[in-house]
Motif scaffolding. Structure first.
Motif, PDB file in Angstrom:
ATOM      1  N   ALA A  29      41.113  39.432  48.661  1.00 44.94           N
ATOM      2  CA  ALA A  29      42.668  39.760  47.710  1.00 44.94           C
ATOM      3  C   ALA A  29      42.535  39.054  46.469  1.00 44.94           C
ATOM      4  N   PRO A  30      43.455  39.625  45.538  1.00 43.07           N
ATOM      5  CA  PRO A  30      43.500  39.108  44.137  1.00 43.07           C
ATOM      6  C   PRO A  30      43.632  37.648  44.163  1.00 43.07           C
ATOM      7  N   GLY A  31      44.484  37.020  44.593  1.00 38.65           N
ATOM      8  CA  GLY A  31      44.721  35.674  44.523  1.00 38.65           C
ATOM      9  C   GLY A  31      43.293  34.816  44.558  1.00 38.65           C
ATOM     10  N   ARG A  32      42.550  35.098  45.816  1.00 39.76           N
ATOM     11  CA  ARG A  32      41.383  34.520  46.015  1.00 39.76           C
ATOM     12  C   ARG A  32      40.435  34.998  45.001  1.00 39.76           C
ATOM     13  N   TYR A  33      40.587  36.145  44.581  1.00 42.83           N
ATOM     14  CA  TYR A  33      39.335  36.566  43.494  1.00 42.83           C
ATOM     15  C   TYR A  33      39.557  35.762  42.140  1.00 42.83           C
ATOM     16  N   ARG A  34      40.968  35.566  42.056  1.00 42.84           N
ATOM     17  CA  ARG A  34      41.367  34.708  40.535  1.00 42.84           C
ATOM     18  C   ARG A  34      40.423  33.250  41.047  1.00 42.84           C
ATOM     19  N   ARG A  35      41.012  32.685  42.041  1.00 43.68           N
ATOM     20  CA  ARG A  35      40.176  31.203  42.303  1.00 43.68           C
ATOM     21  C   ARG A  35      38.893  31.336  42.435  1.00 43.68           C
ATOM     22  N   GLN A  36      38.296  32.357  43.068  1.00 45.50           N
ATOM     23  CA  GLN A  36      36.760  32.254  43.230  1.00 45.50           C
ATOM     24  C   GLN A  36      36.092  32.451  41.670  1.00 45.50           C
ATOM     25  N   THR A  37      36.752  33.164  40.799  1.00 43.94           N
ATOM     26  CA  THR A  37      36.041  33.453  39.531  1.00 43.94           C
ATOM     27  C   THR A  37      36.333  32.281  38.658  1.00 43.94           C
ATOM     28  N   CYS A  38      37.454  31.632  38.784  1.00 45.23           N
ATOM     29  CA  CYS A  38      37.773  30.402  38.212  1.00 45.23           C
ATOM     30  C   CYS A  38      36.777  29.280  38.419  1.00 45.23           C
ATOM     31  N   GLU A  39      36.312  29.165  39.843  1.00 51.42           N
ATOM     32  CA  GLU A  39      35.275  28.163  40.276  1.00 51.42           C
ATOM     33  C   GLU A  39      34.178  28.795  39.429  1.00 51.42           C
ATOM     34  N   ALA A  49      42.814  45.175  36.304  1.00 52.49           N
ATOM     35  CA  ALA A  49      43.436  44.094  36.856  1.00 52.49           C
ATOM     36  C   ALA A  49      42.601  42.782  37.009  1.00 52.49           C
ATOM     37  N   ALA A  50      41.365  42.979  37.445  1.00 51.18           N
ATOM     38  CA  ALA A  50      40.323  42.030  37.742  1.00 51.18           C
ATOM     39  C   ALA A  50      40.102  41.119  36.263  1.00 51.18           C
ATOM     40  N   ARG A  51      40.153  41.866  35.256  1.00 49.84           N
ATOM     41  CA  ARG A  51      40.025  41.296  33.939  1.00 49.84           C
ATOM     42  C   ARG A  51      41.280  40.276  33.755  1.00 49.84           C
ATOM     43  N   MET A  52      42.453  40.847  33.833  1.00 49.36           N
ATOM     44  CA  MET A  52      43.543  39.941  33.730  1.00 49.36           C
ATOM     45  C   MET A  52      43.754  38.814  34.494  1.00 49.36           C
ATOM     46  N   LEU A  53      43.351  39.150  36.050  1.00 55.59           N
ATOM     47  CA  LEU A  53      43.305  37.934  36.924  1.00 55.59           C
ATOM     48  C   LEU A  53      42.311  36.786  36.435  1.00 55.59           C
ATOM     49  N   ARG A  54      41.125  37.331  35.736  1.00 51.38           N
ATOM     50  CA  ARG A  54      40.123  36.521  35.222  1.00 51.38           C
ATOM     51  C   ARG A  54      40.709  35.625  34.064  1.00 51.38           C
ATOM     52  N   GLU A  55      41.378  36.376  33.131  1.00 48.60           N
ATOM     53  CA  GLU A  55      41.601  35.798  31.558  1.00 48.60           C
ATOM     54  C   GLU A  55      42.872  35.653  31.434  1.00 48.60           C
ATOM     55  N   THR A  56      44.092  35.791  32.196  1.00 53.31           N
ATOM     56  CA  THR A  56      45.438  35.501  32.000  1.00 53.31           C
ATOM     57  C   THR A  56      46.161  34.554  33.153  1.00 53.31           C
ATOM     58  N   ASP A  57      47.196  34.342  32.773  1.00 54.39           N
ATOM     59  CA  ASP A  57      48.146  33.357  33.730  1.00 54.39           C
ATOM     60  C   ASP A  57      49.115  34.330  34.500  1.00 54.39           C
ATOM     61  N   GLY A 102      51.910  39.790  41.131  1.00 54.87           N
ATOM     62  CA  GLY A 102      52.986  40.634  40.925  1.00 54.87           C
ATOM     63  C   GLY A 102      53.087  41.266  39.463  1.00 54.87           C
ATOM     64  N   GLU A 103      52.906  40.484  38.553  1.00 51.38           N
ATOM     65  CA  GLU A 103      52.875  40.948  37.238  1.00 51.38           C
ATOM     66  C   GLU A 103      51.577  41.906  36.861  1.00 51.38           C
ATOM     67  N   VAL A 104      50.589  41.526  37.401  1.00 51.85           N
ATOM     68  CA  VAL A 104      49.394  42.194  37.107  1.00 51.85           C
ATOM     69  C   VAL A 104      49.539  43.642  37.979  1.00 51.85           C
ATOM     70  N   ALA A 105      49.998  43.620  38.928  1.00 56.72           N
ATOM     71  CA  ALA A 105      50.275  44.726  39.734  1.00 56.72           C
ATOM     72  C   ALA A 105      51.162  45.816  38.945  1.00 56.72           C
ATOM     73  N   SER A 106      52.218  45.334  38.387  1.00 55.18           N
ATOM     74  CA  SER A 106      53.084  45.970  37.546  1.00 55.18           C
ATOM     75  C   SER A 106      52.402  46.401  36.340  1.00 55.18           C
ATOM     76  N   LYS A 107      51.951  45.740  35.612  1.00 54.27           N
ATOM     77  CA  LYS A 107      51.184  46.119  34.756  1.00 54.27           C
ATOM     78  C   LYS A 107      50.177  47.075  34.405  1.00 54.27           C
ATOM     79  N   ILE A 108      49.633  47.455  35.803  1.00 51.76           N
ATOM     80  CA  ILE A 108      48.197  48.492  35.759  1.00 51.76           C
ATOM     81  C   ILE A 108      49.056  49.634  36.677  1.00 51.76           C
ATOM     82  N   GLY A 109      50.550  49.600  36.806  1.00 50.80           N
ATOM     83  CA  GLY A 109      50.802  50.899  37.368  1.00 50.80           C
ATOM     84  C   GLY A 109      51.242  50.941  38.984  1.00 50.80           C
ATOM     85  N   TYR A 110      51.011  49.708  39.425  1.00 44.36           N
ATOM     86  CA  TYR A 110      51.356  49.571  41.148  1.00 44.36           C
ATOM     87  C   TYR A 110      52.839  49.347  41.133  1.00 44.36           C
TER      88      TYR A 110
END
Length: 321
Positions: A298-308, A261-269, A273-281
């Protein structure tokens, strides 16, 4: 994706760097420790010595490959008793995807290929933690032909970059990492390693279970289904998996889902919710809670932080080796 492919996919953040250096005697450099990085050196011409972080100097000849997976400092020199000049070369800086340089004096030439990745803390696979501080693959006739062929292609692209070189060099660097890891794990298996990831990957039953987890992390795995895949009883499978991998089977499934999930948040758009579904949640809420327990945010904050972080890395000033 199989386990080793995932290791390489997870190990890198941002783009790799590579440099082809022509060293002229007398020469010697010390490369500082760079925590959270992985580096390999290849001797393309001549010979030299690696001064490891611990232990005796290691003689290197044409075709030798040295992999330093933990960012330890080391030296490279034509004379193990000679002085080592300071170098600021490291994968935390960005001289560009590939570069060439000539350094040292006016004597005999040694040519090396140095490549590195930046590894973000907490995003690497535990296989890397169990690797030794230095992996040395010496030249031996007939051994590791795929690695040798890939290194030759990589050196050619760096020497003469043409259209498509960025993609080719990045892909070839990933291939080199895979071949190095494959070669080392094969040697460990031949040495009848009893514990750790080398043993886990060499164990047919545990390797089958790891393979299906990595290929289909969203499946609703149970201890029974994984034990059946491995061809073992539940108790026998759980005991062997935990001993070799270092986590109980279902704990590893959860950990791997969240790493994916972390990799998807870093590397995809994909949305959270889509990430959660794709990894089985089953819900974004359940995924968010699990992700926060693992990563602390949280996942959203993680995405923003890694983008920065990635943007900061890309904006660093270029420098020469």
């Amino acid at each position: 994706m199989d386990v080793l492919s995932d290791v390489v996919a997870l190990m890198r953040t941002g783009r790799p760097i590579s440099a082809r250096i022509s060293w002229r005697s007398p020469w010697g450099r010390v490369f500082p420790a760079s925590p959270g990085s992985a580096t390999f050196q290849v001797v393309l011409r001549g010979s030299c010595w690696l001064i490891p972080p611990g232990g005796a100097p290691i003689p290197l000849s044409v075709g030798d490959v040295v992999f330093l997976p933990h960012g330890d400092g080391y030296g490279l020199t034509d004379d193990p008793d000679g002085p080592l000049a300071a170098s600021d070369c490291g994968p935390h800086e960005d001289p560009g995807l590939f570069t060439t340089a000539t350094l040292g004096g006016t004597g005999a030439e040694t040519v090396t290929l140095c490549c590195g990745y930046y590894l973000a803390p907490g995003r690497t696979h535990p296989t890397l933690a169990q690797l030794p501080e230095v992996i040395h693959l010496p030249t031996t006739l007939g051994r590791h032909p795929e690695l040798r062929a890939t290194l030759e292609l990589l050196a050619g692209e760096i020497d003469n970059p043409r259209l498509g070189a960025d993609t080719l060099v990045t892909s070839l660097l990933d291939m080199v990492q895979l071949y190095i890891l494959r070669a080392w794990y094969a040697e460990q298996a031949a040495a009848v390693t009893k514990t750790g990831w080398a043993a886990a990957l060499a164990d047919p039953a545990i390797s089958r279970a790891l393979d299906v987890i990595h290929r289909a992390p969203a499946d609703h795995w149970t201890l029974e289904s994984l034990a059946s895949t491995a061809g073992l009883s539940r108790a026998g499978f759980a005991r062997r998996f935990t001993t070799l991998v270092g986590r109980p089977p279902l704990a590893y499934v959860t950990w791997w889902r969240l790493m994916t999930a972390a990799r998807m948040l870093r590397e995809t758009d994909a949305s959270v919710g889509e990430v959660a579904s794709k990894i089985g949640y089953g819900s974004e809420f359940a995924f968010g809670n699990a992700f926060k327990r693992e990563y602390g945010i949280a996942p959203g904050r993680y995405r923003r932080q890694t983008c920065e972080e990635t943007a900061t890395q890309h904006n660093r000033a270029s420098r020469t080796v």
